[in-house]
Design an enzyme around this catalytic site. Sequence first.
Site, PDB file in Angstrom:
ATOM      1  CB  SER A 111      -1.317  -0.036   1.150  1.00 32.43           C
ATOM      2  OG  SER A 111      -0.196   0.067   2.289  1.00 32.43           O
ATOM      3  CG  HIS A 143      -4.416  -2.294  -1.384  1.00 36.96           C
ATOM      4  ND1 HIS A 143      -5.643  -0.438  -0.955  1.00 36.96           N
ATOM      5  CD2 HIS A 143      -3.964  -2.160  -0.225  1.00 36.96           C
ATOM      6  CE1 HIS A 143      -5.286  -0.304  -0.249  1.00 36.96           C
ATOM      7  NE2 HIS A 143      -3.917  -1.150   0.740  1.00 36.96           N
ATOM      8  CE  LYS A 161      -7.943  -1.456   1.918  1.00 37.33           C
ATOM      9  NZ  LYS A 161      -7.118  -2.154   2.455  1.00 37.33           N
TER      10      LYS A 161
HETATM   11  C1  LIG Z   1      -7.440  -3.000   3.951  1.00 37.89           C
HETATM   12  C2  LIG Z   1      -6.024  -3.981   4.216  1.00 37.89           C
HETATM   13  C3  LIG Z   1      -6.578  -5.678   5.189  1.00 37.89           C
HETATM   14  C4  LIG Z   1      -7.745  -5.234   6.132  1.00 37.89           C
HETATM   15  O1  LIG Z   1      -8.752  -4.588   5.068  1.00 37.89           O
HETATM   16  P1  LIG Z   1     -10.708  -4.804   5.610  1.00 37.89           P
HETATM   17  O2  LIG Z   1     -11.454  -5.726   5.418  1.00 37.89           O
HETATM   18  O3  LIG Z   1     -10.605  -3.310   5.973  1.00 37.89           O
HETATM   19  O4  LIG Z   1     -10.403  -5.331   7.914  1.00 37.89           O
HETATM   20  C5  LIG Z   1      -6.193  -6.640   5.269  1.00 37.89           C
HETATM   21  N1  LIG Z   1      -5.435  -6.262   4.364  1.00 37.89           N
HETATM   22  C6  LIG Z   1      -5.099  -5.609   3.278  1.00 37.89           C
HETATM   23  C7  LIG Z   1      -3.180  -6.220   2.552  1.00 37.89           C
HETATM   24  C8  LIG Z   1      -5.531  -4.521   2.692  1.00 37.89           C
HETATM   25  O5  LIG Z   1      -5.225  -3.348   2.158  1.00 37.89           O
END
Ligand SMILES: *Cc1c(COP(=O)(O)O)cnc(C)c1O
Length: 396
Positions: A183, A211, A242
């Site tokens: 990220s 992501h 996301k």
């Molecule tokens: C955002 C993210 C998560 C967490 O996801 P949520 O559904 O918001 O708990 C887990 N792993 C990665 C790589 C992320 O970017």
Amino acid sequence: MYTKFQQFLQNELTSIDTAGLYKRERVIVSPQGAEITLANGNKALNFCANNYLGLANNPELIAAAHEALDSHGYGMASVRFICGTGDLHKKLEEKIAEFFGTEDTILYAACFDANGGVFEPLLNEEDAIISDALNHASIIDGVRLCKAVRYRYANADMADLEKQLQDAQAQRFRLIVTDGVFSMDGNVAPLDKILELAAKYDAMVMVDESHSAGVVGQTGRGVTELYDKKGQVEIITGTLGKAFGGAIGGFTTGKKEIIDMLRQRSRPYLFSNSIPPLVAAAGVKMVEIMQNSNALQDKLHFNTEYFITKMKAAGFDIKPTKSAICAVMLYDAKLSQVMASKLQEEGIFVTGFYFPVVPKDQARIRVQLSAAHETEHLDKCIAAFIKVGKELGVVS
Ligand SMILES: *Cc1c(COP(=O)(O)O)cnc(C)c1O
């Protein structure tokens, strides 16, 4: 009783603030989207949401959610295996498996839970987990809950991964774990090489596509599509928070027996509530939209290419990326904060990151592109970067 602890917390909080690390929430009063309205009535263009496909306020998803609210009610009031499984949950699990070309799927309340509950039921002290150093916090926490022997390799460093795999040969089973897209840089895990090493050293592979799902690969199927390896990793985890609608929910998808075992023993699945039916219904619609058309992915890829090309032409230093994350490198911590707040004054929402969130002297502004952005939004953002960049001597 509380007085001493209160004093302690107040001191800690003050030192967090003094170090410039205190997190303040910015309150939005409009739906999430390219243009948002803040609590003070100001409008801003949003370039820091994970709303990659612009689905957070998509009319078809909203309609599907409304319909399910009427037909299935508000909540499940149960974990999945007692009485928290609706037809919509089963349908969404099937749809996610279709999307990734996997055998089965299990839903969680969040990807944080999917990652928190994936290792401990599958592996024990006889086994090895080999994890990328920049993996998401939820993977780190999930690994901590598992008794497997831990190995760590430098971010996307295949020589180091090979060394760790050699060291892990004494263990019974080996699982390599990586984020699909990291990220902070937006770089993609070298899945082709990871799979080669996995074959050579008899390891399984898990990719967190949070992501990358909906974003990476021509049709958004994630890094397994980008490297033409669909169906070839044992475990994929991901989020519905996301690109996939932006609401709430997570999943693990992959080999049938693995998912089956998670349904038996994964603690966040067994001991935490089922997602609301309206979220499952919107999720089904979301997959259908992507199965019927590639328009959102095409627009996102166009936007990303457009933004990066223009920013580079303006003289900005952009990290190579294959995702919708674009790191504008400034290197200097203070500069990253000043520039982000000046951009905010120009009505552009972006985030400045510096140590310890990114390595020392690697401060940057992270821009996240979305299919919700129109070309005029991108042009305004680029113009603001150039204006502020010139003021601060970042570009000439
Ligand atoms: C955002 C993210 C998560 C967490 O996801 P949520 O559904 O918001 O708990 C887990 N792993 C990665 C790589 C992320 O970017």
